[in-house]
Enzyme design. Structure first.
Site, PDB file in Angstrom:
ATOM      1  NE  ARG A  91      49.227  18.158  45.075  1.00 28.76           N
ATOM      2  CZ  ARG A  91      49.881  19.287  44.574  1.00 28.76           C
ATOM      3  NH1 ARG A  91      50.889  19.297  43.638  1.00 28.76           N
ATOM      4  NH2 ARG A  91      48.951  20.149  44.243  1.00 28.76           N
ATOM      5  N   GLY A 123      50.521  12.241  42.165  1.00 26.92           N
ATOM      6  CA  GLY A 123      51.012  12.249  43.468  1.00 26.92           C
ATOM      7  C   GLY A 123      52.215  13.142  43.727  1.00 26.92           C
ATOM      8  NE  ARG A 174      49.998  22.017  53.995  1.00 25.86           N
ATOM      9  CZ  ARG A 174      49.047  21.771  53.038  1.00 25.86           C
ATOM     10  NH1 ARG A 174      49.005  22.796  51.920  1.00 25.86           N
ATOM     11  NH2 ARG A 174      48.186  21.060  52.814  1.00 25.86           N
ATOM     12  CG  ASP A 250      39.094  20.440  48.932  1.00 27.02           C
ATOM     13  OD1 ASP A 250      38.271  21.285  48.188  1.00 27.02           O
ATOM     14  OD2 ASP A 250      40.012  20.205  48.285  1.00 27.02           O
ATOM     15  CG  ASN A 251      41.697  23.733  49.062  1.00 25.85           C
ATOM     16  OD1 ASN A 251      42.332  22.827  49.503  1.00 25.85           O
ATOM     17  ND2 ASN A 251      41.742  24.327  47.790  1.00 25.85           N
TER      18      ASN A 251
HETATM   19  P1  AMP Z   1      44.053  21.166  45.708  1.00 29.32           P
HETATM   20  O1  AMP Z   1      43.336  21.733  44.605  1.00 29.32           O
HETATM   21  O2  AMP Z   1      45.687  21.240  45.501  1.00 29.32           O
HETATM   22  O3  AMP Z   1      43.385  21.667  47.008  1.00 29.32           O
HETATM   23  O4  AMP Z   1      43.927  19.737  45.468  1.00 29.32           O
HETATM   24  C1  AMP Z   1      42.462  18.871  45.549  1.00 29.32           C
HETATM   25  C2  AMP Z   1      42.572  17.265  45.568  1.00 29.32           C
HETATM   26  O5  AMP Z   1      43.392  16.963  44.356  1.00 29.32           O
HETATM   27  C3  AMP Z   1      43.148  16.877  46.757  1.00 29.32           C
HETATM   28  O6  AMP Z   1      42.845  15.639  47.127  1.00 29.32           O
HETATM   29  C4  AMP Z   1      44.615  16.784  46.373  1.00 29.32           C
HETATM   30  O7  AMP Z   1      45.184  15.739  47.049  1.00 29.32           O
HETATM   31  C5  AMP Z   1      44.474  16.259  44.743  1.00 29.32           C
HETATM   32  N1  AMP Z   1      45.691  16.532  43.895  1.00 29.32           N
HETATM   33  C6  AMP Z   1      45.980  17.571  43.559  1.00 29.32           C
HETATM   34  N2  AMP Z   1      47.148  17.415  42.785  1.00 29.32           N
HETATM   35  C7  AMP Z   1      47.537  16.130  42.826  1.00 29.32           C
HETATM   36  C8  AMP Z   1      48.497  15.052  42.063  1.00 29.32           C
HETATM   37  N3  AMP Z   1      49.479  15.766  41.331  1.00 29.32           N
HETATM   38  N4  AMP Z   1      48.479  13.840  42.382  1.00 29.32           N
HETATM   39  C9  AMP Z   1      47.355  13.630  43.226  1.00 29.32           C
HETATM   40  N5  AMP Z   1      46.382  13.973  43.627  1.00 29.32           N
HETATM   41  C10 AMP Z   1      46.461  15.375  43.764  1.00 29.32           C
HETATM   42 MG    MG Z   2      43.546  21.301  48.899  1.00 24.11          MG
END
Ligand code: AMP
Ligand code: MG
Length: 486
Positions: A91, A123, A174, A250-251
């Protein structure tokens, strides 16, 4: 319309690394509107013109700048210990890079619509989590902790379905010194695409550690640099009581910047098991486990570099990389100890400091004392003792501490001023963050959010009329829970 903005972006990630991202555009949105704009940051980067209706189109991804080649970046990642070979910007979009005299920065959007990496997600992002990331990033920046920073928060005019109903859709823009993550390397390493891992490492070295580029063992040195940056970052997190909450690979950035403020929060009373995230059932990313988890992530990073560290000699590579990973914790603890000593007003090391510090943490453990208030009150014997229900042990410890600071070669007034410069008075208190986000989400009014950001921008200096921002939450309130910022 967009030509008038006259912002030159470069696209080195998209151009130099083919196959590392997918060309993509943001969704059209009905009514893009800037809710918060980070004027200081924009001025440093020459992005002031984005604070305009035309800028709102760019900052939501609805339109692209003439020189921008937006991409969704590919990455993998271990999420709560389980490997996902394909995550990526589900997203988010990298719009391009701003190049200043000193450095290259990514301009990146979160919430700009589905991409080929979206899997089941929509997304999108909503205003609460977007503003939360804005507030937390600015607080960390003001505390002197490396972090990605919000450039702007925009609403899109959409309503997005979330757990508790429809919420205003939003996009966060950001800035980061890059968005290269441990997971970016894992994506190619998992496919045994060593050439791609090398290309990415060379790119990251050129961007973050250019002095290594000509060294024979540059990939090992690069691993050491990443390890050093993470060891320091984690020490800084720990020193202010920051709980990231979702330290998946990934973070975790290669640059050493804090990224992805989803379920993060600051610890109130000192407790190594402090955990806010509603999805972290096992407490994997609890406050006290963060350094160990960073080391675990570093080991995954090291694994992805093995073929480069000693090509054709896997045993040697494992030995060399293993030494770096093993050295992480002692290095981290040394930095942490120095920060803790500084928080206690100590400069020149003394052999007695270890026992003074371990005595302090024994004292705090289970005492139900607010971590931030404790350090800020430390110079004032009466105030600090009043924080404890049992005055006995703290009175004894405080006398030891006072005797110790007498051996410092600075006047007491200077020691106390130095302590105030490292022990924040204002952190993003969970109840204050929640109240501000509630107001913004329910009424669209960002007055409280702006006031909070303003107070947090000078966290070490007492501000008139800001007493409520320094107070811990009511202890009788229900435990604070956070949710992933989706
Ligand atoms: P995060 O936990 O925010 O670091 O996200 C982990 C993964 O989930 C990443 O690949 C993000 O792009 C995906 N992701 C999180 N929220 C969404 C969303 N609302 N739509 C699509 N992908 C998402
Ligand atoms: Mg992330």
């Amino acid at each position: 319309m967009t030509e008038t903005l006259n912002i030159a972006l470069e696209n080195s990630y998209a151009d130099d690394l083919s196959g590392f991202s997918v060309s993509w555009n943001g969704d059209m949105v009905p009514a893009p509107e800037i809710v918060l704009f980070n004027t200081d940051l924009a001025e440093n980067l020459g992005l002031e013109t984005l604070n305009s209706p035309a800028g709102a189109q760019i900052l939501t991804g609805a339109q692209a700048l003439p020189m921008s080649k937006p991409v969704a970046m590919a990455y993998a990642g271990h999420q709560f210990g389980n490997f996902s070979p394909k995550l990526g910007d589900g997203r988010a979009l990298l719009l391009g890079e701003i190049v200043t005299d000193q450095q290259r920065f990514d301009l990146h959007l979160k919430g700009s619509g589905k991409t080929p990496f979206s899997r089941g997600g929509d997304g999108k992002a909503v205003i609460g989590p977007v503003l939360r990331e804005y507030i937390m990033g600015e607080a960390m920046h003001a505390l002197g902790i490396p972090t990605t920073r919000a450039l702007a928060a925009c609403t899109t005019g959409e309503q997005i379905m979330r757990q508790h109903g429809r919420e205003p859709g939003a996009v966060l823009a950001r800035i980061a010194s890059s968005h290269i993550r441990v997971g970016s390397f894992q994506f190619f390493a998992a496919r045994q695409e060593t050439d791609q891992v090398r290309q990415l490492a060379d790119y990251a070295i050129a961007r973050h550690d250019p002095d290594l580029a000509d060294q024979d063992d540059k990939y090992l040195q690069f691993l050491i640099r990443v390890s050093e940056r993470q060891a320091k970052l984690l020490a800084q997190w720990m020193s202010v009581g920051f709980v990231h909450g979702v330290m998946n690979t990934d973070n975790m950035t290669i640059s050493g910047e804090t990224i992805d403020y989803g379920p993060c929060a600051f610890m109130d009373r000192y407790d190594p098991q402090t955990l806010f995230s509603s999805i972290d059932h096992a407490g994997r990313y609890a406050y006290g486990r963060q350094p160990v988890m960073a080391q675990w992530n570093l080991a995954r990073f090291a694994e992805s570099l093995l073929d480069l560290i000693a090509p054709g000699a896997p045993d040697t590579a494992v030995q060399l990389a293993g030494d770096v990973v093993n050295n992480f914790m002692p290095m981290h603890l040394k930095i942490w100890e120095n920060l803790m000593r500084a928080k206690c007003g100590l400069t020149a090391p003394d052999p007695s400091d270890k026992s003074l510090l371990s005595g302090l943490f024994q004292l705090l453990d289970g005492a139900n004392v607010d971590y931030t208030s404790f350090f800020r009150a430390l110079p004032n014997q009466k105030t600090v003792i009043s924080l404890f229900t049992d005055p006995g042990p703290i009175t004894q410890w405080h006398a030891k501490w006072q005797a110790r600071i007498q051996t410092e070669e600075r006047p007491e007034t200077q020691i106390f001023a130095d302590m105030d410069a490292i022990n924040p008075l204002y952190i993003p208190r969970n109840h204050m963050v929640e109240a501000a986000l509630k107001q913004a989400t329910e009424t669209g009014d960002t007055t409280q959010v702006e006031r909070l950001i303003s107070v947090l921008s000078t966290p070490f200096t007492e501000q008139a009329g800001a007493a409520e921002y320094s107070r811990p939450a009511d202890q009788s309130a229900a435990p604070y829970k956070t949710f992933c910022g989706t």
